[in-house]
Design an enzyme around this catalytic site. Structure first.
Site, PDB file in Angstrom:
ATOM      1  N   ASP A  17      -0.975  63.901  74.274  1.00 48.49           N
ATOM      2  CA  ASP A  17      -0.474  64.708  73.159  1.00 48.49           C
ATOM      3  C   ASP A  17      -1.630  65.395  72.440  1.00 48.49           C
ATOM      4  O   ASP A  17      -2.753  64.893  72.467  1.00 48.49           O
ATOM      5  CB  ASP A  17       0.315  63.820  72.174  1.00 48.49           C
ATOM      6  CG  ASP A  17       1.705  63.507  72.697  1.00 48.49           C
ATOM      7  OD1 ASP A  17       2.377  64.434  73.186  1.00 48.49           O
ATOM      8  OD2 ASP A  17       2.113  62.320  72.637  1.00 48.49           O
TER       9      ASP A  17
ATOM     10  N   GLY B 177       7.992  56.605  75.824  1.00 48.65           N
ATOM     11  CA  GLY B 177       6.941  57.237  76.623  1.00 48.65           C
ATOM     12  C   GLY B 177       5.579  57.003  75.994  1.00 48.65           C
ATOM     13  O   GLY B 177       5.449  56.255  75.013  1.00 48.65           O
TER      14      GLY B 177
HETATM   15  N1  ATP Z   1      14.810  59.905  67.424  1.00 45.54           N
HETATM   16  C1  ATP Z   1      13.943  60.845  67.831  1.00 45.54           C
HETATM   17  N2  ATP Z   1      14.382  62.082  68.198  1.00 45.54           N
HETATM   18  C2  ATP Z   1      13.526  63.036  68.631  1.00 45.54           C
HETATM   19  N3  ATP Z   1      12.190  62.855  68.750  1.00 45.54           N
HETATM   20  C3  ATP Z   1      11.694  61.645  68.409  1.00 45.54           C
HETATM   21  C4  ATP Z   1      12.538  60.578  67.942  1.00 45.54           C
HETATM   22  N4  ATP Z   1      11.764  59.495  67.697  1.00 45.54           N
HETATM   23  C5  ATP Z   1      10.503  59.864  67.996  1.00 45.54           C
HETATM   24  N5  ATP Z   1      10.442  61.135  68.420  1.00 45.54           N
HETATM   25  C6  ATP Z   1       9.283  61.912  68.905  1.00 45.54           C
HETATM   26  O1  ATP Z   1       9.302  61.924  70.349  1.00 45.54           O
HETATM   27  C7  ATP Z   1       7.956  62.045  70.804  1.00 45.54           C
HETATM   28  C8  ATP Z   1       7.878  61.851  72.313  1.00 45.54           C
HETATM   29  O2  ATP Z   1       8.149  60.561  72.673  1.00 45.54           O
HETATM   30  P1  ATP Z   1       7.560  59.826  73.965  1.00 45.54           P
HETATM   31  O3  ATP Z   1       6.253  60.390  74.368  1.00 45.54           O
HETATM   32  O4  ATP Z   1       7.633  58.393  73.705  1.00 45.54           O
HETATM   33  O5  ATP Z   1       8.660  60.124  75.054  1.00 45.54           O
HETATM   34  P2  ATP Z   1       8.674  61.102  76.293  1.00 45.54           P
HETATM   35  O6  ATP Z   1       8.392  62.473  75.783  1.00 45.54           O
HETATM   36  O7  ATP Z   1       9.948  60.883  77.032  1.00 45.54           O
HETATM   37  O8  ATP Z   1       7.495  60.520  77.156  1.00 45.54           O
HETATM   38  P3  ATP Z   1       6.240  61.211  77.825  1.00 45.54           P
HETATM   39  O9  ATP Z   1       5.460  61.822  76.684  1.00 45.54           O
HETATM   40  O10 ATP Z   1       5.499  60.107  78.502  1.00 45.54           O
HETATM   41  O11 ATP Z   1       6.822  62.193  78.753  1.00 45.54           O
HETATM   42  C9  ATP Z   1       7.242  61.068  69.904  1.00 45.54           C
HETATM   43  O12 ATP Z   1       5.875  61.301  69.818  1.00 45.54           O
HETATM   44  C10 ATP Z   1       7.936  61.315  68.534  1.00 45.54           C
HETATM   45  O13 ATP Z   1       7.232  62.292  67.778  1.00 45.54           O
END
Ligand code: ATP
Length: 307
Positions: free
Chosen positions: A273, A66
């Protein structure tokens, strides 16, 4: 010999990332001699992996995740003199950079696109010590978006943002903002300040139709009224792509920006964020990265083929 790194956040996109890793790796192997897959375990890993790839002279770093993961990779790359090309497979909820560049929002299609993708320069912004790719927002609604937890996003996707945003309309009090930009300043009451590099903001693709990812400019919107009634009035303008002409909207383009506000302890939402607290200084780094975009996309003149 060409090398690419695939940085995967397994928790992103409602934890569906893993199902796309094999396909992405195979696709990248059609273009690069070597592909290294790195899985993040926590915040900060994606930045470290991307930074390491730049130090090791990788040709490209492809992020799968994301906006949080994309932002981290951009931070890992942008600090270096010599920067690998940047690509991504969007898995999150908002994905403004994909919306702004025609990169498919569906992961399978985005992977397929990488087979024939061309490179296009993209601007990167810097707020204090942190780089960003899409948008900064300051105000009560932006604070509310910061309250959306990773768990809520994983469970509810964009609905979580919508619910928190609606709640914030109840406390949309105006704040005293002070902005300094290239050709002037703003000193007055506003509910929300949004400064974007891309035409799409918060998934709204018509937010700033004038914005190009390589125009070297921040597109700053100061929303001086923002009750539910005002927001409803702005909606038709937003749909038409003329938000900048709405009553209660100040719009400027600039390369530098300073934001301060008196009263509340406000922090800036950076690419969706929570980011640094006010006051902040922001600068655009024009065409700082090269981004993989679909072949034959909107703006052909600055595209070039590599690898
Ligand atoms: N293996 C992991 N397990 C849990 N959290 C993680 C892991 N690797 C990274 N993260 C955290 O997850 C956070 C959120 O990720 P990201 O924003 O890419 O995905 P999303 O929440 O699905 O997308 P969006 O924010 O667009 O909704 C990252 O900023 C990071 O801090």
């Amino acid at each position: 010999m060409t090398k690419a790194m695939l940085v995967v956040n397994p928790s992103s996109g409602k934890e569906k990332a893993e199902g796309y890793v094999d396909k992405a790796e195979k696709t990248l192997l059609k273009r690069f001699d070597e592909v290294e897959v790195k899985r993040t375990e926590k915040g900060g890993d994606a930045t470290d992996f991307a930074s390491h790839a730049a130090e090791q002279n990788f040709d490209a770093v492809i992020a799968m995740g994301g906006d949080g993961t994309l932002n981290e990779v951009i931070n890992g790359l942008s600090i270096h003199e010599s920067r690998p090309a940047f690509g991504f497979i969007p898995l999150g909820t908002v994905n403004d950079l994909a919306r702004s560049t025609g990169i498919p929002l569906k992961p399978k299609k985005a992977i397929k696109m990488l087979e024939t993708a061309v490179l296009r320069p993209m601007d990167v912004g810097k707020i204090e010590e942190h780089f960003f790719m899409n948008v900064l927002a300051v105000g009560m609604i932006a604070q509310a978006v910061d309250q959306v937890s990773v768990e809520q996003k994983t469970k509810f996707g964009s609905i979580a943002y919508f619910v928190e945003g609606l709640k914030a309309f109840n406390r949309h009090e105006l704040l005293q903002f002070k902005l300094d930009y290239d050709e002037g300043n703003f000193d007055g009451d506003a509910a929300l300040v949004v400064a974007g590099l891309t035409n799409s903001v918060g998934g709204m693709e018509n937010w700033a139709p004038d914005a190009e990812i390589d125009d070297g400019l921040l597109h700053v919107f100061v929303l001086t009224k923002l009750g539910l009634f005002d927001a409803a009035g702005m909606l038709p303008q937003l749909v038409k792509g003329t938000l900048k002409n709405s009553d209660g909207v100040e719009y400027v383009q600039t390369k530098h920006l300073k934001i301060d506000a008196s009263g509340e302890d406000l922090s800036v939402n950076v690419d969706g964020d929570p980011g640094p607290a006010l006051p902040v200084e922001i600068k655009v780094f024009p065409s700082h990265l090269n981004l993989f975009v679909p072949e034959g996309g909107k703006k052909k003149k600055s595209f070039f083929k590599a690898f």
